[in-house]
Design an enzyme around this catalytic site. Structure first.
Site, short mmCIF file in Angstrom:
data_model
loop_
_atom_site.label_atom_id
_atom_site.label_comp_id
_atom_site.label_asym_id
_atom_site.label_seq_id
_atom_site.Cartn_x
_atom_site.Cartn_y
_atom_site.Cartn_z
N HIS A 35 56.18 74.13 36.25
CA HIS A 35 56.18 74.34 37.72
C HIS A 35 57.08 73.32 38.42
CE1 HIS A 35 52.90 77.17 37.13
NE2 HIS A 35 52.46 76.31 36.22
N ARG A 74 49.22 35.74 38.21
CA ARG A 74 48.76 36.33 39.47
C ARG A 74 49.90 36.49 40.47
NH1 ARG A 74 43.23 35.82 40.22
NH2 ARG A 74 43.56 36.00 42.46
N TRP A 96 52.90 35.43 45.23
CA TRP A 96 53.41 36.80 45.21
C TRP A 96 53.65 37.11 46.69
CZ3 TRP A 96 52.37 41.58 47.28
CH2 TRP A 96 53.04 42.66 46.69
N GLU A 102 56.26 49.96 34.57
CA GLU A 102 55.98 48.63 35.13
C GLU A 102 56.53 47.49 34.27
OE1 GLU A 102 51.92 47.40 35.58
OE2 GLU A 102 51.26 48.57 33.88
N ASN A 138 45.98 32.37 49.75
CA ASN A 138 46.11 33.66 49.06
C ASN A 138 45.46 34.69 49.96
OD1 ASN A 138 46.25 35.83 47.36
ND2 ASN A 138 44.49 35.23 46.12
N GLY A 139 46.25 35.65 50.46
CA GLY A 139 45.68 36.67 51.35
C GLY A 139 46.65 36.99 52.46
N LYS A 167 49.09 40.30 38.81
CA LYS A 167 47.98 40.80 38.00
C LYS A 167 46.83 41.28 38.87
CE LYS A 167 45.71 41.66 34.28
NZ LYS A 167 46.15 42.80 33.45
N CYS A 172 48.12 35.79 44.72
CA CYS A 172 48.71 34.46 44.49
C CYS A 172 47.70 33.67 43.66
CB CYS A 172 48.92 33.74 45.82
SG CYS A 172 49.97 34.64 46.94
N GLU A 215 49.08 57.11 31.95
CA GLU A 215 49.03 55.69 31.59
C GLU A 215 50.28 55.29 30.80
OE1 GLU A 215 47.62 53.23 32.53
OE2 GLU A 215 47.81 51.73 30.96
N LYS A 247 52.84 52.37 32.04
CA LYS A 247 53.23 51.22 31.20
C LYS A 247 54.75 51.10 31.14
CE LYS A 247 50.23 49.21 31.08
NZ LYS A 247 49.29 49.82 31.90
C1 AGP Z 1 48.19 48.17 35.29
O1 AGP Z 1 48.98 47.92 34.15
C2 AGP Z 1 48.61 47.35 36.48
N1 AGP Z 1 48.68 45.99 36.20
C3 AGP Z 1 47.85 47.71 37.72
O2 AGP Z 1 48.05 49.08 37.96
C4 AGP Z 1 46.32 47.46 37.70
O3 AGP Z 1 45.68 48.36 36.83
C5 AGP Z 1 45.79 47.69 39.12
O4 AGP Z 1 46.39 46.76 39.98
C6 AGP Z 1 44.26 47.58 39.23
O5 AGP Z 1 43.86 46.27 38.91
P1 AGP Z 1 42.30 46.00 38.64
O6 AGP Z 1 41.93 46.79 37.42
O7 AGP Z 1 42.20 44.53 38.43
O8 AGP Z 1 41.55 46.47 39.85
#
Ligand code: AGP
Length: 612
Positions: free
Chosen positions: A508, A27, A73, A492, A99-100, A607, A2, A485, A489
């Site tokens: 496999h 965030r 969030w 997400e 936040n938490g 984020k 958050c 990766e 991308k």
């Molecule tokens: C990646 O595109 C995502 N936003 C997510 O997987 C991110 O890499 C992951 O949450 C780790 O975040 P950090 O690098 O801030 O630890």
């Protein structure tokens, strides 16, 4: 997870809070709200984004020079107006933003309900503020003392700010496991989850430590205390963040800006570390522990998401170049599986935000077991950067887009330099190969510029595949992590299901998925396994699969077989991920845009995942 922002000073708080929430929205963006003091406590909150809050509060009294804001969030309770923060205490004398996660909130809630207290939301946060209210009522303590007592009895992670209607010249804040930064201005103070809302007002900041409470009053300024009531001396640091780095500039969104920033951010990461004229790589953070790291029996990498994938690239680099065994672990698994870690171990954490709860917890476990901790982070002063024995920043600048792009290439650049630094010290690669890699790494930013010139062609391909329901990404060797990766991308930001696989693994199982509706993206730049990757493409084509191949410039063999090819400049194999990932970022970006998705703030995501 958050975003938290607060203000106490002489100016009107509302505009400052709204601007701050807009900076923090990456965030979390399920719901937003503000609390303001103007002879009484006024709380305005809504499901939705900051713009929805602005519309809702437009007709309200948003005066006041003391206030706080929150963008959420959801952890406990669905995203709606009631579960939005700030939360009042039951008697409406107090308000809190959080936040938490308060892990023992259910027990607390039951006990408070037994005493007749009534709750309106499903959140743990409302339980915490009512718990603080009851302590204040029972003990007659000040709001900061009541907060301190309450926090000594809760279990979990928190960054909170509390306001008291009867003590309107004070803000009380505290943190444990979730970040909180204090900005110190001229007769005004700012609080925020990170420095982005603060930097335009002041560069003087204090990073709150775990289990510290900040009491900010108009009369006495800033007082820091621990949960155990020990007064602490605030350590004021200077922010090195520039406000213009936070703007979108000429781009429609942050993700596109950050994709196109990569030639610069990769160069920034190398500055002062890569010295091609001297044929040298020196990563400062290694120096103090070089001996221990060089002679390590194993390096364990802990990370999440894209950072975990960067760790996989590092495994290939460290083992291939520096001959140091590497294990890459999901931080969330590592922290609970009772790993065999001791004083001889090096645990390397990779994290853009430096606040990811699972990665932080994995480091805390490793620290307890005596391992040496090394951090690769982007956010200066973040919790991971501060808990590790040493580390290096990737200098990618603030990454606002939730989908990580420039941070990934920054992490891989730094990890490549670490591998080269260690390989040269250990003599595990020839001097000539070392110099070849050093010089080629220096050329990467220009080569990334060249890859970005494929944008139009990638957009054309994206249009042909934007309605796919699945996708497969294949790669070998250094490009296997890049396949993961690329899939992440696409998942997400476009919400299309995608999987990354080692190309040879396709036989496999996943090959059963191949038909004319399954796009298969193959990273086929490998020199060492070129023929093998060509066979993998032919296996896909034999089953009517449609292949998008990332190839080295001039590779006509692959382009004769694949349906579409995107060319990248030739480079040394260990440096390929820095180039081969770029087309995959752009492919995901364009498909997501064509599907009307919010590329900066994808649904359900945040984020910085600062809760488990
Ligand atoms: C990646 O595109 C995502 N936003 C997510 O997987 C991110 O890499 C992951 O949450 C780790 O975040 P950090 O690098 O801030 O630890």
């Amino acid at each position: 997870m958050c975003g938290i922002v607060a203000y106490i000073g002489e100016k009107q708080a509302y505009p400052i809070l709204i601007k701050g929430l807009q900076r923090l929205e990456y965030r979390g963006y399920d719901s937003t709200g503000v609390a303001l003091y103007n002879n009484t406590l006024n709380v305005f909150k809504r499901k939705g984004k900051v713009k929805d809050l602005i519309d809702y509060a437009a007709k309200e009294d948003t005066q006041g020079t003391l206030g706080m804001g929150h963008t959420r969030w959801a952890t406990h309770g669905v995203p709606d107006d009631i579960n939005a923060h700030p939360h009042y205490s039951e008697d409406k004398e107090l308000a809190i933003i959080h936040n938490g996660i308060i892990e023992n909130y259910a027990l607390l809630k039951k006990a408070l309900q037994k005493d007749g207290h009534v709750f309106h939301s499903q959140t743990d946060t409302e339980v915490l503020i009512t718990f603080i209210q009851t302590i204040k009522a029972k003990t007659g303590a000040s709001i900061d003392e009541a907060v301190r007592i309450a926090l000594s009895k809760v279990v979990g992670a928190y960054a909170i700010v509390v306001m008291d209607k009867n003590d309107p010249d004070k803000l009380v804040a505290a943190r444990k496991g979730s970040p909180l930064v204090i900005g110190i201005g001229e007769d005004e103070y700012f609080l925020a989850s990170d420095a982005t809302p603060i930097v335009e007002h002041t560069k003087n900041v204090v990073y709150l430590n775990d289990e510290e409470i900040a009491i900010i009053s108009r009369e006495d300024g800033l007082t820091l205390k621990t949960i155990d009531n020990e007064v602490q001396t605030p350590y004021i640091e200077k922010l090195d963040l520039e406000i213009d780095k936070l703007e979108k500039g000429d781009y429609d969104n942050y993700m596109l800006k950050e994709i196109h920033e990569q030639p610069t951010t990769i160069a920034d990461c190398m500055r002062g570390r890569l010295k091609p004229s001297k044929g040298l790589v020196r990563v400062g953070g290694l120096r103090e522990y070089e001996g221990r790291i060089i002679n390590a029996q194993k390096i364990t990498i802990v990370a999440c998401g894209t950072s975990w994938i960067a760790g996989l690239v590092a495994e290939y680099l460290f083992e291939d170049l520096a001959r140091i065994p590497v294990e890459v672990e999901y931080a969330s698994e590592f922290r609970y599986r009772n790993p065999v870690i001791g004083e001889k171990d090096i645990v390397l954490a990779i994290s853009q935000s430096g606040e990811t709860a699972d990665t932080l917890a994995a480091l805390e476990l490793a620290k307890q077991k005596g391992a040496l901790l090394y951090g690769v982070c982007n956010v200066v002063g973040s919790s991971i950067a501060r808990i590790t024995d040493s580390g290096s920043y990737i200098h990618a600048g603030p990454e606002i887009g939730v989908a990580s792009t420039k941070a990934f290439t920054g992490q891989v650049t730094l990890l490549t330099m670490i591998a080269l630094n260690l390989a040269e010290k250990k003599g595990t690669i020839s001097k000539s190969y070392y110099l070849q890699l050093v010089n080629e790494l220096h050329n990467i930013p220009k080569k990334v510029e060249k890859v970005l010139e494929n944008n139009k062609k990638i957009k054309y391909i994206a249009d042909l595949f934007k309605d796919s329901t699945n996708a497969l990404y294949l790669g070998r060797g250094y490009n296997f992590p890049v396949a993961l990766e690329g899939a992440l991308k696409l998942k997400e930001i476009s919400y299309i299901h995608a999987e990354g696989y080692p190309a040879a693994e396709m036989k496999h199982g996943p090959i059963a998925l191949i038909d004319e509706n399954m796009p298969v993206v193959v990273i086929a730049t490998n020199k060492s396994a070129h023929d093998k990757i060509l066979s993998n493409i032919q296996e896909v084509k034999a089953r009517k699969g449609r292949v998008i191949a990332i190839v080295t410039e001039g590779d006509t063999t692959i382009s004769e077989v694949a349906d579409f090819t995107i060319e990248i400049p030739d480079t040394e194999e260990p440096l390929t991920p820095l180039l081969s990932v770029i087309p995959l970022q752009l492919l995901a970006y364009h498909i997501a845009k064509m599907r009307g998705c919010d590329v900066d703030q994808p649904r359900n995501l945040a984020k910085s995942v600062t809760v488990e």
